[in-house]
Design a protein around this motif. Sequence first.
Motif, short mmCIF file in Angstrom:
data_model
loop_
_atom_site.label_atom_id
_atom_site.label_comp_id
_atom_site.label_asym_id
_atom_site.label_seq_id
_atom_site.Cartn_x
_atom_site.Cartn_y
_atom_site.Cartn_z
N ASN A 60 0.83 -1.20 0.00
CA ASN A 60 0.00 0.00 0.00
C ASN A 60 0.87 1.25 0.00
O ASN A 60 1.88 1.32 0.70
N PRO A 61 0.49 2.28 -0.77
CA PRO A 61 1.33 3.47 -0.85
C PRO A 61 1.43 4.25 0.45
O PRO A 61 2.35 5.04 0.64
N ARG A 62 0.47 4.03 1.34
CA ARG A 62 0.48 4.70 2.65
C ARG A 62 0.27 3.65 3.73
O ARG A 62 -0.59 2.78 3.59
N ASP A 63 1.07 3.69 4.76
CA ASP A 63 0.97 2.69 5.82
C ASP A 63 -0.42 2.70 6.45
O ASP A 63 -0.95 3.76 6.81
N LEU A 64 -1.01 1.51 6.59
CA LEU A 64 -2.30 1.34 7.24
C LEU A 64 -2.07 0.71 8.60
O LEU A 64 -1.69 -0.46 8.71
N THR A 65 -2.27 1.47 9.65
CA THR A 65 -2.14 0.94 11.01
C THR A 65 -3.43 0.23 11.40
O THR A 65 -4.46 0.32 10.72
N ARG A 66 -3.38 -0.47 12.53
CA ARG A 66 -4.61 -1.08 13.05
C ARG A 66 -5.69 -0.03 13.24
O ARG A 66 -6.86 -0.25 12.91
N ALA A 67 -5.30 1.11 13.80
CA ALA A 67 -6.28 2.17 14.05
C ALA A 67 -6.88 2.69 12.75
O ALA A 67 -8.09 2.98 12.67
N ASP A 68 -6.05 2.80 11.70
CA ASP A 68 -6.55 3.25 10.40
C ASP A 68 -7.58 2.26 9.85
O ASP A 68 -8.65 2.67 9.35
N ILE A 69 -7.24 0.98 9.93
CA ILE A 69 -8.15 -0.05 9.42
C ILE A 69 -9.46 -0.04 10.18
O ILE A 69 -10.55 -0.09 9.58
N ARG A 70 -9.36 0.05 11.50
CA ARG A 70 -10.58 0.08 12.33
C ARG A 70 -11.43 1.30 12.01
O ARG A 70 -12.67 1.21 11.94
N SER A 71 -10.79 2.43 11.75
CA SER A 71 -11.53 3.65 11.41
C SER A 71 -12.24 3.51 10.08
O SER A 71 -13.37 4.00 9.91
N ILE A 72 -11.58 2.87 9.12
CA ILE A 72 -12.21 2.66 7.81
C ILE A 72 -13.43 1.76 7.94
O ILE A 72 -14.50 2.06 7.40
N TYR A 73 -13.29 0.67 8.69
CA TYR A 73 -14.45 -0.21 8.89
C TYR A 73 -15.59 0.54 9.58
O TYR A 73 -16.76 0.37 9.23
N ALA A 74 -15.24 1.34 10.59
CA ALA A 74 -16.28 2.09 11.30
C ALA A 74 -16.98 3.07 10.37
O ALA A 74 -18.21 3.23 10.42
N ALA A 75 -16.20 3.74 9.50
CA ALA A 75 -16.80 4.68 8.56
C ALA A 75 -17.68 3.98 7.54
O ALA A 75 -18.65 4.56 7.03
N ALA A 76 -17.35 2.71 7.24
CA ALA A 76 -18.12 1.95 6.25
C ALA A 76 -19.33 1.26 6.86
O ALA A 76 -20.14 0.70 6.13
N LEU A 77 -19.47 1.32 8.19
CA LEU A 77 -20.54 0.58 8.84
C LEU A 77 -21.92 1.15 8.49
O LEU A 77 -22.87 0.43 8.31
#
Length: 377
Positions: A360-377
């Motif tokens: 990935n061109p930008r590092d995805l941390t656990r917090a980033d992934i969790r935020s994306i899932y939350a935004a997609a909920l």
Amino acid sequence: MASLDSPITIVRPHLIEFGIGTAAKLGKWAAEKGFRRTLIISDAFNAARIDLLELKGEMTVFAEVTPEPDTANLEKVLQAANGADAELIVGFGGGSAMDLAKLAAVLAGSAQTLHDVVGPNKVHGPRKAALAQVPTTSGTGSEAGIRALVTDPRTMAKLAVESLHMLADIAVIDPALTFSVPARTTAATGVDAMAHCVEAFTNRKAHPMVDIYAIEGTRLVGKYLARAVRDGNDAEARAGLSLASLYGGFCLGPVNTAGGHALAYPLGTRWHVAHGAANALIFPHVLAFNTPSAPEKTKAVMEALGRHTSENSASVFDAAYAFCAELGIEMKLSGLGVPESDLDAMTEDAFAIRRLLDNNPRDLTRADIRSIYAAAL
């Protein structure tokens, strides 16, 4: 990202037949090769129309391919393959059928097991049977590649095998075979093909030799996907999507996907969301997240899709989300039955897929992934 003078290895099926009405060319090719025993790996729908391939000789048909196949489904395939003693194995269907055909081609009659070959370049060759791939959807591009994935139901993880020994001897891409694909599936698989292209184009391993396929595949989806969703018998649109899917497959070998697919996989393994639908839902979120690290390429992607945006994440997200939503794709995890209580486990699953996240061109941390899932909920 790689420069023009960076080394790269490109592989393709030895023969590619492309175009409306080409399905029967497989039978002619097989007859010229003298193959007498064929195993066709397919789902129930496509197994009912194998006559379109005009294959001759003794045929064994495995018609029990399931979406997002797991190791149990693969075991059934291998039993059929060992019993058939085929000279030719044909994957006839979507990515699931083609991936299982690849694995059958290298594991049937072999001392190696699936777990022996998980990872890159662990298959002992050469394989015993020839391999043909005939896609009936426009999404995975599996007909062009050297990777196959199955789910381990114990760990809910995708097991990925990569080997040159799984490269098809022939790929027959007849867009007419996709006319019967429903609109919803057409939309989701089309976005999957686009995701392959976009994730390769914005990848840390991106290379000019692959970029040309990636951006053209994206443009083809932008031009033809909505048309094919509106009218499944639009031959030009179906051909455009079949070509986009093939180009996406070309991207997967030397570059592969990245964060989008890593975040999409847990939707399939945990909640049995179709692969294309999962990628479509995740696509705008990860594209927007990556925008600061690949602004020029993101701009080129949006232009290829016919969406002109400013170079900020919010604008990119809105445009990419609208592109998918306008196709009738479900864009909320809750709409697919995914509960908020599972987001932490999905985050851990996605974060463990380093083979993709490291691209990935930008590092995805656990917090980033969790935020994306939350935004997609």
